[in-house]
Scaffold this motif. Sequence first.
Motif, PDB file in Angstrom:
ATOM      1  N   ALA A 160     -13.998  -2.790  -1.842  1.00  0.00           N
ATOM      2  CA  ALA A 160     -13.118  -1.849  -2.532  1.00  0.00           C
ATOM      3  C   ALA A 160     -12.430  -0.900  -1.554  1.00  0.00           C
ATOM      4  CB  ALA A 160     -13.911  -1.068  -3.573  1.00  0.00           C
ATOM      5  N   SER A 161     -13.047  -0.649  -0.411  1.00  0.00           N
ATOM      6  CA  SER A 161     -12.462   0.291   0.557  1.00  0.00           C
ATOM      7  C   SER A 161     -11.342  -0.339   1.368  1.00  0.00           C
ATOM      8  CB  SER A 161     -13.548   0.821   1.497  1.00  0.00           C
ATOM      9  OG  SER A 161     -14.130  -0.232   2.246  1.00  0.00           O
ATOM     10  N   PHE A 162     -11.097  -1.627   1.177  1.00  0.00           N
ATOM     11  CA  PHE A 162     -10.052  -2.301   1.944  1.00  0.00           C
ATOM     12  C   PHE A 162      -8.874  -2.733   1.082  1.00  0.00           C
ATOM     13  CE2 PHE A 162     -13.943  -3.135   4.521  1.00  0.00           C
ATOM     14  CZ  PHE A 162     -13.573  -2.358   5.613  1.00  0.00           C
ATOM     15  N   ARG A 163      -8.729  -2.121  -0.091  1.00  0.00           N
ATOM     16  CA  ARG A 163      -7.527  -2.350  -0.890  1.00  0.00           C
ATOM     17  C   ARG A 163      -6.317  -1.761  -0.163  1.00  0.00           C
ATOM     18  NH1 ARG A 163      -8.119  -3.838  -6.261  1.00  0.00           N
ATOM     19  NH2 ARG A 163     -10.275  -3.976  -7.019  1.00  0.00           N
ATOM     20  N   ALA A 164      -5.145  -2.281  -0.476  1.00  0.00           N
ATOM     21  CA  ALA A 164      -3.930  -1.883   0.244  1.00  0.00           C
ATOM     22  C   ALA A 164      -3.718  -0.380   0.242  1.00  0.00           C
ATOM     23  CB  ALA A 164      -2.718  -2.595  -0.363  1.00  0.00           C
ATOM     24  N   GLU A 165      -3.876   0.261  -0.924  1.00  0.00           N
ATOM     25  CA  GLU A 165      -3.606   1.691  -1.005  1.00  0.00           C
ATOM     26  C   GLU A 165      -4.588   2.528  -0.204  1.00  0.00           C
ATOM     27  OE1 GLU A 165      -6.014   0.740  -4.791  1.00  0.00           O
ATOM     28  OE2 GLU A 165      -4.557  -0.235  -3.459  1.00  0.00           O
ATOM     29  N   ARG A 166      -5.756   1.937   0.125  1.00  0.00           N
ATOM     30  CA  ARG A 166      -6.748   2.662   0.920  1.00  0.00           C
ATOM     31  C   ARG A 166      -6.503   2.482   2.414  1.00  0.00           C
ATOM     32  NH1 ARG A 166     -11.688   3.390  -1.721  1.00  0.00           N
ATOM     33  NH2 ARG A 166     -12.358   4.423   0.209  1.00  0.00           N
ATOM     34  N   VAL A 167      -6.214   1.240   2.836  1.00  0.00           N
ATOM     35  CA  VAL A 167      -6.106   1.006   4.273  1.00  0.00           C
ATOM     36  C   VAL A 167      -4.885   1.677   4.882  1.00  0.00           C
ATOM     37  CG1 VAL A 167      -7.394  -1.155   4.180  1.00  0.00           C
ATOM     38  CG2 VAL A 167      -4.901  -1.225   4.057  1.00  0.00           C
ATOM     39  N   VAL A 168      -3.852   1.960   4.066  1.00  0.00           N
ATOM     40  CA  VAL A 168      -2.625   2.541   4.647  1.00  0.00           C
ATOM     41  C   VAL A 168      -2.686   4.063   4.767  1.00  0.00           C
ATOM     42  CG1 VAL A 168      -1.160   0.656   3.838  1.00  0.00           C
ATOM     43  CG2 VAL A 168      -1.420   2.704   2.420  1.00  0.00           C
ATOM     44  N   GLU A 169      -3.782   4.670   4.399  1.00  0.00           N
ATOM     45  CA  GLU A 169      -3.866   6.136   4.479  1.00  0.00           C
ATOM     46  C   GLU A 169      -3.552   6.663   5.876  1.00  0.00           C
ATOM     47  OE1 GLU A 169      -7.592   7.406   2.907  1.00  0.00           O
ATOM     48  OE2 GLU A 169      -7.144   6.762   0.870  1.00  0.00           O
ATOM     49  N   PRO A 170      -4.153   6.119   6.953  1.00  0.00           N
ATOM     50  CA  PRO A 170      -3.790   6.637   8.279  1.00  0.00           C
ATOM     51  C   PRO A 170      -2.342   6.328   8.656  1.00  0.00           C
ATOM     52  CG  PRO A 170      -5.246   4.734   8.471  1.00  0.00           C
ATOM     53  CD  PRO A 170      -5.232   5.129   7.031  1.00  0.00           C
TER      54      PRO A 170
ATOM     55  N   GLY B 298       0.814  -1.211   0.000  1.00  0.00           N
ATOM     56  CA  GLY B 298       0.000   0.000   0.000  1.00  0.00           C
ATOM     57  C   GLY B 298       0.844   1.256   0.000  1.00  0.00           C
ATOM     58  N   LEU B 299       1.926   1.255   0.787  1.00  0.00           N
ATOM     59  CA  LEU B 299       2.827   2.407   0.810  1.00  0.00           C
ATOM     60  C   LEU B 299       3.542   2.574  -0.529  1.00  0.00           C
ATOM     61  CD1 LEU B 299       4.243   1.983   4.423  1.00  0.00           C
ATOM     62  CD2 LEU B 299       2.723   3.814   3.621  1.00  0.00           C
ATOM     63  N   ARG B 300       3.930   1.463  -1.148  1.00  0.00           N
ATOM     64  CA  ARG B 300       4.530   1.546  -2.493  1.00  0.00           C
ATOM     65  C   ARG B 300       3.553   2.183  -3.476  1.00  0.00           C
ATOM     66  NH1 ARG B 300       6.593  -3.844  -1.546  1.00  0.00           N
ATOM     67  NH2 ARG B 300       8.877  -3.797  -1.327  1.00  0.00           N
ATOM     68  N   GLN B 301       2.320   1.720  -3.432  1.00  0.00           N
ATOM     69  CA  GLN B 301       1.319   2.221  -4.360  1.00  0.00           C
ATOM     70  C   GLN B 301       1.035   3.700  -4.144  1.00  0.00           C
ATOM     71  OE1 GLN B 301      -1.989  -0.502  -3.830  1.00  0.00           O
ATOM     72  NE2 GLN B 301      -0.662  -2.262  -4.260  1.00  0.00           N
ATOM     73  N   ARG B 302       1.314   4.182  -2.957  1.00  0.00           N
ATOM     74  CA  ARG B 302       1.118   5.601  -2.668  1.00  0.00           C
ATOM     75  C   ARG B 302       2.390   6.413  -2.906  1.00  0.00           C
ATOM     76  NH1 ARG B 302      -3.756   6.576  -0.469  1.00  0.00           N
ATOM     77  NH2 ARG B 302      -3.099   8.600   0.351  1.00  0.00           N
ATOM     78  N   GLY B 303       3.381   5.793  -3.537  1.00  0.00           N
ATOM     79  CA  GLY B 303       4.546   6.529  -4.009  1.00  0.00           C
ATOM     80  C   GLY B 303       5.757   6.522  -3.117  1.00  0.00           C
ATOM     81  N   HIS B 304       5.769   5.736  -2.069  1.00  0.00           N
ATOM     82  CA  HIS B 304       6.912   5.716  -1.159  1.00  0.00           C
ATOM     83  C   HIS B 304       7.949   4.695  -1.614  1.00  0.00           C
ATOM     84  CE1 HIS B 304       4.870   8.404   1.624  1.00  0.00           C
ATOM     85  NE2 HIS B 304       3.788   7.671   1.441  1.00  0.00           N
ATOM     86  N   ASP B 305       9.196   4.949  -1.246  1.00  0.00           N
ATOM     87  CA  ASP B 305      10.315   4.085  -1.609  1.00  0.00           C
ATOM     88  C   ASP B 305      10.432   2.998  -0.541  1.00  0.00           C
ATOM     89  OD1 ASP B 305      12.637   2.929  -2.454  1.00  0.00           O
ATOM     90  OD2 ASP B 305      13.907   4.695  -2.144  1.00  0.00           O
TER      91      ASP B 305
END
Length: 364
Positions: free
Chosen positions: A344-354, A23-30
């Motif tokens: 759909a709200s529990f995909r990796a890129e969504r759950v890691v927002e907080p 999820g963090l990768r998908q949100r652009g983190h290294d």
Amino acid sequence: MRVLGFGTYERAKHPRVGILLDGLRQRGHDVAEANRPLGLSTAERVTMLQQPWRLPLLVLRLLARWTSLAVASRRTARSHRPDVVIVGYLGHFDVVLARLLFPRTPIVLDHLIFAADTAQDRGARGLRVRLLGLLDRLALACCDLAVVDTEEHRALLPRRIRGLVVPVGATSEWYAAGHDASQDASPSAVFFGLFTPLQGAPVIAEAVRSARQRLPELQVTMVGTGQDYPEARRILADDEAVTWVDWVDPADLPGLVARHDVCLGIFGDSHKARRVVPNKVYEGLAAGCAVITSDTPPQRRALGDDGVLVPPADSRALADALVAIARDRETLQRARAACAAKGASFRAERVVEPLEAALRSLAA
């Protein structure tokens, strides 16, 4: 932000840490990983901690993995000096090593289970539980942030420990399986798990027996083995409409589940059962199944009105729910569509927002 996933975690068996890192990768983190799987299941780890004579094997295997992890971490740090280290699920020991190797780097512990709580749910008592409680406290003392999965678990953290609730979610493989699946004409339900008291397999078995008397075309698959397996088998005896599968490769499990109409969650009534939302609930949603599980505060918060919730340990209510949802194809399709939309709200890129917001604060 540079993130290092660290520890002896095993993505295939325990997907939680993989969901966080992906999820963090998908949100652009290294994101890099220093990972040396220990090769022991949750049940095996808990058994070793309950049976002291088995601890030497755990210690020897852990030391070997730690040596390799230390070398890998130094190598990774030269090219990827992390802003934050995330210690994967079942990292009670790994977080100690992480603190030693990265003394000035914020450490996040994915504390999905409390060792004492899990052992107690599986029948341990007395000194063993107290020792495992000490292990929990040691692990938490080594981290700057403990990530848990429900508010009920956050309430178990010591007051001085900063906690963050992040739902477990599901991996992309489950969503892909749900997209590609096709169903048989007969209504079907699936349960998969370790048959622990938390999961309530005997309750499921009683419910299936009752439901099949009213809906003979219902087909059921029971996947796994464990503590309550013999009792579940006894209850269902030789019902030919129930298929028993002792083990499924993790890579094949999403496809198997997605071929069913209904995914059964947990139905135990222990204190732990009332504090969790199990992986199978999120995975069932992602696979496009209608999800039936117990009506507990964390599961009601997760599912809202989209899942089917029944009182814990109530086999009659579960049987009624199974019959009501599976009696015709139109009802099933509506239930499955509602659960897929919720999933759909529990995909990796969504759950890691907080978690992403908390990591920025830690790294600042």
